[in-house]
Motif scaffolding. Sequence first.
Motif, PDB file in Angstrom:
ATOM      1  N   ILE A 136      64.364  23.783  95.828  1.00 23.85           N
ATOM      2  CA  ILE A 136      63.519  24.435  96.827  1.00 23.85           C
ATOM      3  C   ILE A 136      62.405  25.116  96.062  1.00 23.85           C
ATOM      4  N   GLU A 137      61.160  24.773  96.399  1.00 20.93           N
ATOM      5  CA  GLU A 137      60.018  25.375  95.724  1.00 20.93           C
ATOM      6  C   GLU A 137      59.053  25.916  96.773  1.00 20.93           C
ATOM      7  N   ALA A 138      58.952  27.232  96.841  1.00 18.69           N
ATOM      8  CA  ALA A 138      58.063  27.877  97.808  1.00 18.69           C
ATOM      9  C   ALA A 138      56.672  27.989  97.217  1.00 18.69           C
ATOM     10  N   GLY A 139      55.685  27.523  97.960  1.00 23.16           N
ATOM     11  CA  GLY A 139      54.289  27.622  97.560  1.00 23.16           C
ATOM     12  C   GLY A 139      53.518  28.436  98.576  1.00 23.16           C
TER      13      GLY A 139
ATOM     14  N   ALA B  25      53.147  25.816 101.704  1.00 20.21           N
ATOM     15  CA  ALA B  25      54.315  25.078 102.189  1.00 20.21           C
ATOM     16  C   ALA B  25      55.480  25.274 101.235  1.00 20.21           C
ATOM     17  N   THR B  26      56.653  24.924 101.727  1.00 20.04           N
ATOM     18  CA  THR B  26      57.863  24.923 100.910  1.00 20.04           C
ATOM     19  C   THR B  26      58.289  23.482 100.716  1.00 20.04           C
TER      20      THR B  26
ATOM     21  N   GLN C  25      62.012  14.093  99.719  1.00 18.36           N
ATOM     22  CA  GLN C  25      61.202  15.319  99.634  1.00 18.36           C
ATOM     23  C   GLN C  25      60.764  15.699 101.039  1.00 18.36           C
ATOM     24  N   LEU C  26      60.944  16.941 101.418  1.00 16.65           N
ATOM     25  CA  LEU C  26      60.438  17.465 102.684  1.00 16.65           C
ATOM     26  C   LEU C  26      59.402  18.533 102.361  1.00 16.65           C
ATOM     27  N   ARG C  27      58.265  18.467 103.026  1.00 10.54           N
ATOM     28  CA  ARG C  27      57.225  19.495 102.888  1.00 10.54           C
ATOM     29  C   ARG C  27      57.209  20.269 104.201  1.00 10.54           C
TER      30      ARG C  27
END
Length: 178
Positions: free
Chosen positions: A4-7, A10-11, A23-25
Amino acid sequence: MSAIEAGPDATEVALTCGEQAVQLRLQLDEPLAQFAVGDPLVLDYRVQMSFGISEWFSLRSPAPDGALLLGGVAAEALLPPNADTFFAPLSMTRQDGVCPTTIDCDHMEEPIAVEFTHGDDTAVVFASHSAVIGESYRVGASTARKHYSEANDGLGGFCEVFDVPEYYYRLMFHRVDG
């Protein structure tokens, strides 16, 4: 759940099963707290081609619980074909006529809303809005609209558009009660 990468916009969520990876955006209005890296999850993804690509997905806890943790729609219909309980325990109903709009050749879309139901609780959600329903789910719509294929041009004629679906939704919902 492998990452899980929070930006800022978007995550990114990565799911892996053996050699397969997905991959889910996600565009979320709050951090993901329903699951963490290493948690086992069940992904159900459906796609249908028509005017474009219609997509639906759900992430659930594994059986026997099977709780809906996260779901999304980017499609012409609220549910995939022949899948009335795809997002159970949530159900959704289109709400037309909630924002009457003058339809003409320059404005061929009308905003609509989606009514979400969870048990005895309901929430009507308009585009660019969200709500918590039943203290269990946050439901939101970035797009909910009806497109008209023809309109009066104001000069006694009309205009037509054939390459746009009548309805289109971009929805996301997730469990908030852990």
